[in-house]
Scaffold this active site. Structure first.
Site, PDB file in Angstrom:
ATOM      1  N   GLU A 113       0.852  -1.196   0.000  1.00  0.00           N
ATOM      2  CA  GLU A 113       0.000   0.000   0.000  1.00  0.00           C
ATOM      3  C   GLU A 113       0.880   1.234   0.000  1.00  0.00           C
ATOM      4  O   GLU A 113       2.054   1.159   0.353  1.00  0.00           O
ATOM      5  CB  GLU A 113      -0.836   0.045   1.303  1.00  0.00           C
ATOM      6  CG  GLU A 113      -1.754  -1.117   1.468  1.00  0.00           C
ATOM      7  CD  GLU A 113      -2.370  -1.168   2.869  1.00  0.00           C
ATOM      8  OE1 GLU A 113      -2.258  -0.188   3.623  1.00  0.00           O
ATOM      9  OE2 GLU A 113      -2.948  -2.220   3.191  1.00  0.00           O
ATOM     10  N   LYS A 122       2.229   4.645   1.604  1.00  0.00           N
ATOM     11  CA  LYS A 122       2.338   5.153   2.974  1.00  0.00           C
ATOM     12  C   LYS A 122       1.968   6.636   2.930  1.00  0.00           C
ATOM     13  O   LYS A 122       2.764   7.479   2.528  1.00  0.00           O
ATOM     14  CB  LYS A 122       3.748   4.953   3.526  1.00  0.00           C
ATOM     15  CG  LYS A 122       3.852   5.304   4.993  1.00  0.00           C
ATOM     16  CD  LYS A 122       5.159   4.828   5.577  1.00  0.00           C
ATOM     17  CE  LYS A 122       5.169   4.942   7.092  1.00  0.00           C
ATOM     18  NZ  LYS A 122       4.878   6.264   7.608  1.00  0.00           N
ATOM     19  N   ASP A 125       1.189  10.352   3.859  1.00  0.00           N
ATOM     20  CA  ASP A 125       1.914  11.226   4.786  1.00  0.00           C
ATOM     21  C   ASP A 125       0.947  12.221   5.426  1.00  0.00           C
ATOM     22  O   ASP A 125       0.791  13.339   4.961  1.00  0.00           O
ATOM     23  CB  ASP A 125       3.025  11.949   4.023  1.00  0.00           C
ATOM     24  CG  ASP A 125       4.008  12.602   4.958  1.00  0.00           C
ATOM     25  OD1 ASP A 125       3.959  12.321   6.170  1.00  0.00           O
ATOM     26  OD2 ASP A 125       4.833  13.401   4.487  1.00  0.00           O
ATOM     27  N   TYR A 177      -6.805   2.196   6.094  1.00  0.00           N
ATOM     28  CA  TYR A 177      -5.860   1.115   5.800  1.00  0.00           C
ATOM     29  C   TYR A 177      -5.876  -0.063   6.782  1.00  0.00           C
ATOM     30  O   TYR A 177      -5.055  -0.962   6.667  1.00  0.00           O
ATOM     31  CB  TYR A 177      -4.433   1.662   5.677  1.00  0.00           C
ATOM     32  CG  TYR A 177      -3.980   2.512   6.861  1.00  0.00           C
ATOM     33  CD1 TYR A 177      -3.800   1.967   8.118  1.00  0.00           C
ATOM     34  CD2 TYR A 177      -3.728   3.870   6.684  1.00  0.00           C
ATOM     35  CE1 TYR A 177      -3.386   2.734   9.174  1.00  0.00           C
ATOM     36  CE2 TYR A 177      -3.306   4.655   7.749  1.00  0.00           C
ATOM     37  CZ  TYR A 177      -3.139   4.084   8.986  1.00  0.00           C
ATOM     38  OH  TYR A 177      -2.732   4.848  10.040  1.00  0.00           O
ATOM     39  N   LYS A 217      10.698   3.511   3.183  1.00  0.00           N
ATOM     40  CA  LYS A 217      10.613   4.975   3.044  1.00  0.00           C
ATOM     41  C   LYS A 217      11.404   5.416   1.818  1.00  0.00           C
ATOM     42  O   LYS A 217      12.558   5.014   1.642  1.00  0.00           O
ATOM     43  CB  LYS A 217      11.213   5.647   4.278  1.00  0.00           C
ATOM     44  CG  LYS A 217      10.476   5.297   5.557  1.00  0.00           C
ATOM     45  CD  LYS A 217       9.411   6.284   5.866  1.00  0.00           C
ATOM     46  CE  LYS A 217       9.948   7.277   6.839  1.00  0.00           C
ATOM     47  NZ  LYS A 217       9.006   8.101   7.488  1.00  0.00           N
ATOM     48  N   CYS A 265      21.237  45.703   6.767  1.00  0.00           N
ATOM     49  CA  CYS A 265      19.900  45.332   6.295  1.00  0.00           C
ATOM     50  C   CYS A 265      19.754  45.656   4.798  1.00  0.00           C
ATOM     51  O   CYS A 265      20.041  46.784   4.385  1.00  0.00           O
ATOM     52  CB  CYS A 265      18.846  46.086   7.105  1.00  0.00           C
ATOM     53  SG  CYS A 265      17.176  45.781   6.495  1.00  0.00           S
ATOM     54  N   CYS A 305      16.960  48.594   4.488  1.00  0.00           N
ATOM     55  CA  CYS A 305      17.086  49.963   5.001  1.00  0.00           C
ATOM     56  C   CYS A 305      18.524  50.345   5.333  1.00  0.00           C
ATOM     57  O   CYS A 305      18.782  51.471   5.761  1.00  0.00           O
ATOM     58  CB  CYS A 305      16.195  50.137   6.235  1.00  0.00           C
ATOM     59  SG  CYS A 305      16.775  49.217   7.655  1.00  0.00           S
ATOM     60  N   CYS A 324      17.493  43.117  11.983  1.00  0.00           N
ATOM     61  CA  CYS A 324      17.619  44.537  11.666  1.00  0.00           C
ATOM     62  C   CYS A 324      16.931  45.270  12.812  1.00  0.00           C
ATOM     63  O   CYS A 324      15.732  45.085  13.041  1.00  0.00           O
ATOM     64  CB  CYS A 324      16.923  44.851  10.345  1.00  0.00           C
ATOM     65  SG  CYS A 324      16.693  46.625  10.141  1.00  0.00           S
ATOM     66  N   CYS A 356      12.077  50.387   8.807  1.00  0.00           N
ATOM     67  CA  CYS A 356      12.487  49.372   7.838  1.00  0.00           C
ATOM     68  C   CYS A 356      11.208  48.834   7.170  1.00  0.00           C
ATOM     69  O   CYS A 356      10.337  48.267   7.846  1.00  0.00           O
ATOM     70  CB  CYS A 356      13.247  48.282   8.584  1.00  0.00           C
ATOM     71  SG  CYS A 356      13.757  46.945   7.525  1.00  0.00           S
TER      72      CYS A 356
HETATM   73  S1  IVH Z   1      -0.651   0.341   8.854  1.00  0.00           S
HETATM   74  C1  IVH Z   1       0.079  -1.495  13.217  1.00  0.00           C
HETATM   75  N1  IVH Z   1      -0.818   1.430   6.510  1.00  0.00           N
HETATM   76  O1  IVH Z   1       2.293   5.134   9.220  1.00  0.00           O
HETATM   77  C2  IVH Z   1       0.446  -0.439  12.242  1.00  0.00           C
HETATM   78  N2  IVH Z   1       0.011   2.761   8.282  1.00  0.00           N
HETATM   79  O2  IVH Z   1       4.522   4.283  11.288  1.00  0.00           O
HETATM   80  C3  IVH Z   1      -0.689  -0.070  11.391  1.00  0.00           C
HETATM   81  N3  IVH Z   1       0.559   5.058   7.616  1.00  0.00           N
HETATM   82  O3  IVH Z   1       0.802   5.522  12.345  1.00  0.00           O
HETATM   83  C4  IVH Z   1      -0.319   0.964  10.417  1.00  0.00           C
HETATM   84  N4  IVH Z   1      -0.020   4.856   5.506  1.00  0.00           N
HETATM   85  O4  IVH Z   1      -0.172   6.821  10.449  1.00  0.00           O
HETATM   86  C5  IVH Z   1      -0.461   1.607   7.785  1.00  0.00           C
HETATM   87  N5  IVH Z   1      -1.043   2.231   4.344  1.00  0.00           N
HETATM   88  C6  IVH Z   1      -0.714   2.424   5.618  1.00  0.00           C
HETATM   89  C7  IVH Z   1      -0.223   3.672   6.094  1.00  0.00           C
HETATM   90  C8  IVH Z   1       0.138   3.787   7.435  1.00  0.00           C
HETATM   91  C9  IVH Z   1       0.452   5.675   6.426  1.00  0.00           C
HETATM   92  C10 IVH Z   1       1.071   5.690   8.846  1.00  0.00           C
HETATM   93  C11 IVH Z   1       0.172   5.528  10.031  1.00  0.00           C
HETATM   94  C12 IVH Z   1       1.000   4.915  11.121  1.00  0.00           C
HETATM   95  C13 IVH Z   1       2.391   5.117  10.631  1.00  0.00           C
HETATM   96  C14 IVH Z   1       3.221   3.943  11.059  1.00  0.00           C
END
Ligand code: IVH
Length: 681
Positions: free
Chosen positions: A113, A115, A117, A224, A311, A405, A408, A423, A429
C-alpha cells in the site's frame, strides 16, 4: 408542510445527499452538478431549521461543522496505535521477507500500500454509525476529535451494506494538494504565515476548536486497517475490500504481491508515480496478507512483525547557485535565500532554496556559483543539503552573510545564543512596518475586512500608511482607484487595487474596529511574544493601558503565564517613544485602551432596544458583547420574542433561534454591523 411530510422529505434528501457525497468524495465520480447538490443541501438545511427535532446527528448537513470544542478529551485507545518499523533500502526488505518465511516456515503473500503522509486516526463505528474519532496521541491515549472528523466529507457518518456491529477503522487524515494550496492562499491573503507543509497543516487543522473552519479546509482520509472482535475476514486484503463496500475510501493503489520481485516492482512504480499523486506519500507499506499468519508473527513492543514501511529517500538534484538574497520579516529577522538555476525536482521547478540562517551557510561552506545538492523533503521550500566542492572554481569566494539590512541599510545585530541576525530599525524598515500593519489588521486582531497583505503594501507604497495609527486617518477618496499589477511566484500577472465596494468596506471596517475590546487591541499592537492569550492575561491584570505602561518588571512577572522574556519585551515596548506616540494617536481616535467596566455609559445608541446574543464572535466574547450592549444603553435578553429589537448573530447561531427569528420577523445583525452601529455615536 406537515411534520410528517417534512420527515419523509428530510429522509429522502439525506439519502440523496449521502449518495452524492459518496460519489463525489469517495468515488471521485459525481453524477450531478455542484449547483444541484447545493440546492438539495439548502432544502435540507431549511427543513431542519424549520423542524429542529428532525435534524439527525448524522445528517449530511452536519458536514459544515458548527460544534466548538474548547478542550479535546483524552481517550484511552481500546487497541494501542502502534507504528511501523522503517526500512530505507531493498536489503532490509529482503531481510524482512526472510524473517517472515523463517517464522512461518512457508511463503507468504503480501499487500503493498502507499504510505500516506498525514496523521493517523482511529474511528469507532457501532451499528453502522460513526461514534468516536481519536488521534494517535502517544499510541495509548489520544484526543477525541469526533466533531472535526465528522466534517471530512469522504468519512462516512453511516455505513452501507452489511457491516460488523462494532469495529474500529484506522486511516490517515491528510491535506490534498489543492486544498492545501487554497488554505495557504487564504492565509497569505489574511496576513497569516502560510503552512510549511501539508502534514503539519493537517495536524493543526484537526486540533482546531471551530469545526466549521475544519470543514472549510477540506481535509481527506485514506483507510488502511480494521480491528474488532470476531471480524469475519481471513485476510487484510479481504477486510479492506469489505470496508470499501461499506463506503470507506480505500485506495485502488493496493496490490497483492506474491514474492519479493513483485514488491520491488511496486516500490519502483510508485517511486516514479508519486510525483503525479494529488497528495503526499513518504513511502510504501508492506503487510503480510493472511490474518492467521499475522497472528503467528505477532508484535514487538512498538510495531507489528508482519509489516514494514519502505521509506523513499527525499528526492534530490544538483544545480547551480546563482545568488544569495536576504529577506527581512516582521520581527526584523533576516533570512538568507539561495536563488538557483531553475531545475525540475519532484514534479516542480525549483528556483529557490531556504538557507535559514548564517550558521547554515557556514556549515555548508557555501561559495559563489557552487554546484549544490537540493533536496525536497516534506516542506514546500526545498533545502540545500551539500555542496559539490570538487566542481568548485578555486577562485570563487565564500558566501559571507550581509552586515547591513538589505532593505534599510541599518547594521544588523545578533543576540547571544540566537542564530538569526536582526535589523534593529523596527520603525523605519519597510518589511517590518508592513509586517506590523498586516498583523494589526488580521482577523484575529483588529479584523479589518477587505485589507489583506497586498493592499497594505499598496497603501504603504503610496505613502498613505506608515504606522498603524495612520489607518485611522485614511479616507475613502484616498483609497479609491489605487492599484498595482505584480508578478506572483508562478510568474502570473496579478492585479490588486481598491474599487468602490472594497474601499467602502475598508473605511467602514476601520471605523468599526474602534469598538474592538482592549485585550484584542493589545494583541494587535504586535508586542513581541505577546500572543492572544498573553494579551488577555495582561489586560485582565492591568485593566487600562495607563496601568500597563506603569507596570514594573516585578508587577509583570507576577501575572500568570508572564515570564522573564515577555516582561522584558513589554517594558522595552513602552520604553520606545515611537510606540508611545502611536498609542497616543490611537487613543485620540477613540480606540478602546481600557477594559470597559460594566455600568459605564458610553452612548445611548441602543436605548430602548432589547437584544438577543447568539453564536460566537471574532472580536469579542459573549460577555463582552453583553457589556457593550449595556454600556450603549441596550438591554440583553436570552429569549427571542416579538419585542426583540434584533439578534446580534455570530458564527454558529443555533438553528432553532434562527427559525424563531424568521418566524417573528426579528432582524439579525452581524458583528461588523454591530460594531459599526455603536461607533456611530
Ligand atoms: S498500517 C500497526 N498502513 O504510518 C500499524 N500505516 O509508522 C498499522 N501510515 O501511524 C499501520 N499509511 O499513520 C499503515 N497504508 C498504511 C499507512 C500507514 C500511512 C502511517 C500511520 C501509522 C504510521 C506507522
Amino acid at each position: 408542510m406537515t411534520k410528517d411530510q417534512a420527515q419523509l422529505r428530510i429522509e429522502e434528501l439525506s439519502r440523496l445527499l449521502d449518495q452524492h457525497n459518496y460519489n463525489y468524495y469517495v468515488l471521485a465520480a459525481p453524477t450531478i452538478t455542484d449547483y444541484a447538490f447545493d440546492m438539495l443541501m439548502e432544502e435540507l438545511i431549511r427543513l431542519e431549521n424549520q423542524f429542529p427535532d428532525l435534524s439527525a446527528a448524522d445528517s449530511p448537513s452536519k458536514r459544515v461543522g458548527g460544534e466548538v470544542t474548547k478542550q479535546f478529551q483524552t481517550v484511552q485507545h481500546r487497541y494501542a496505535m502502534l507504528s511501523l518499523s522503517n526500512s530505507y533500502n531493498e536489503g532490509e526488505i529482503r531481510e524482512f521477507h526472510n524473517r517472515v518465511v523463517k517464522t512461518l516456515e512457508q511463503e507468504a503473500e503480501y499487500v503493498c500500500e502507499l504510505k500516506y503522509d498525514g496523521l493517523a486516526i482511529s474511528i469507532l463505528y457501532e451499528n453502522g454509525k460513526l461514534i468516536q474519532a481519536v488521534t494517535r496521541g502517544d499510541g495509548n491515549k489520544g484526543d477525541d476529535v469526533t466533531s472535526n472528523v465528522k466534517t471530512i466529507r469522504s468519512i462516512p457518518l453511516k455505513l452501507k451494506g452489511s457491516y460488523p456491529k462494532r469495529f474500529e477503522i484506522r486511516g490517515e487524515i491528510y491535506f490534498p494538494h489543492d486544498s492545501f494550496q487554497a488554505a495557504n492562499e487564504a492565509r497569505i491573503e489574511e496576513g497569516t504565515a502560510p503552512f510549511a507543509n501539508p502534514r503539519n497543516a493537517a495536524a493543526g487543522t484537526l486540533k482546531m476548536q471551530d469545526s466549521a473552519e475544519v470543514s472549510r479546509r477540506k481535509l481527506d482520509c485514506w483507510f488502511y486497517y480494521i480491528m474488532g472482535e470476531n471480524l469475519p475476514f481471513k485476510s487484510h486484503y479481504e477486510s479492506l475490500q469489505a470496508a470499501k463496500s461499506w463506503g470507506f475510501k480505500i485506495s485502488s493503489a493496493i496490490a497483492l504481491c506474491k514474492n519479493e520481485a513483485e514488491i520491488f516492482e511496486y516500490i519502483h512504480d510508485w517511486e516514479k508515480g508519486r510525483n503525479e499523486l494529488p497528495f503526499d506519500i513518504d513511502g510504501i507499506v508492506i503487510k503480510v496478507n493472511r490474518f492467521d499468519q499475522q497472528q503467528l508473527l505477532g508484535f514487538t513492543a512498538k510495531s507489528p512483525r508482519w509489516a514494514i514501511a519502505y521509506k523513499y529517500k527525499a528526492e534530490e538534484v544538483t544545480t547551480q547557485l546563482l545568488t544569495v538574497t536576504y529577506q527581512v520579516g516582521r520581527t526584523g529577522a533576516v533570512t538568507p535565500v539561495a536563488n538557483l538555476k531553475p531545475v525540475l525536482l519532484a514534479g516542480t521547478t525549483i528556483k529557490r532554496a531556504s538557507l535559514h540562517n548564517a550558521d547554515i551557510i557556514l556549515g555548508l561552506d557555501l561559495h559563489e556559483n557552487d554546484t549544490v545538492v537540493v533536496e525536497k523533503g516534506g516542506e514546500i521550500i526545498p533545502k540545500i543539503t551539500s555542496v559539490k566542492t570538487a566542481l568548485r572554481d578555486p577562485s570563487s569566494k565564500e558566501v559571507s552573510f550581509i552586515t547591513h539590512c538589505p532593505e534599510c541599510g541599518t547594521a544588523l545585530v545578533r543576540s547571544e545564543g540566537e542564530s538569526a541576525w536582526y535589523c534593529p530599525n523596527s520603525y523605519h524598515c519597510p518589511p517590518q512596518i508592513k509586517g506590523r500593519l498586516s498583523h494589526f489588521i488580521a482577523r484575529k486582531a483588529m479584523n479589518i475586512e477587505g485589507l489583506g497583505e497586498g493592499r497594505v503594501e499598496l497603501l504603504f507604497d503610496h505613502g498613505l500608511v506608515h504606522n498603524v495609527a495612520d489607518l485611522y486617518d485614511l479616507r475613502y477618496d484616498q483609497l479609491l482607484g489605487l492599484e498595482k499589477t505584480f508578478e506572483d511566484d508562478d510568474g502570473k500577472l496579478r492585479k490588486i487595487g481598491f474599487r468602490e465596494k472594497t474601499s467602502r468596506l475598508i473605511v467602514e471596517s476601520i471605523e468599526a474596529s474602534k469598538a474592538i475590546p482592549y485585550p484584542r487591541l493589545l494583541f494587535a499592537l504586535g508586542i513581541r511574544f505577546v500572543g492572544e492569550t498573553v494579551a488577555a492575561k495582561l489586560a485582565e491584570a492591568f485593566p487600562s493601558i495607563e496601568l500597563l505602561m506603569r507596570a514594573q518588571y516585578n508587577d509583570l512577572i507576577e501575572v500568570e503565564e508572564i515570564g522573564d522574556r515577555i516582561a522584558e519585551s513589554v517594558l522595552a515596548f513602552f520604553d520606545d517613544l515611537e510606540n508611545m506616540q502611536t498609542i497616543s494617536r490611537l487613543q485620540q481616535h477613540g480606540l478602546q485602551f481600557s477594559h470597559v467596566a460594566k455600568n459605564t455609559m458610553l452612548s445611548s445608541v441602543l436605548e430602548g432596544k432589547t437584544i438577543v446574543i447568539s453564536g460566537v464572535f471574532e472580536t469579542f466574547s459573549r460577555d463582552e458583547a453583553k457589556t457593550l450592549i449595556e454600556n450603549h444603553g441596550g438591554k440583553v435578553s436570552s429569549s427571542i420574542s416579538a419585542k426583540t429589537s434584533f439578534i446580534l448573530a455570530g458564527d454558529q447561531m443555533g438553528p432553532s433561534k434562527k427559525e424563531k427569528a424568521e418566524k417573528l420577523g426579528v432582524q439579525l445583525m452581524d458583528e461588523a454591523g454591530f460594531l459599526y452601529l455603536i461607533k456611530q455615536e
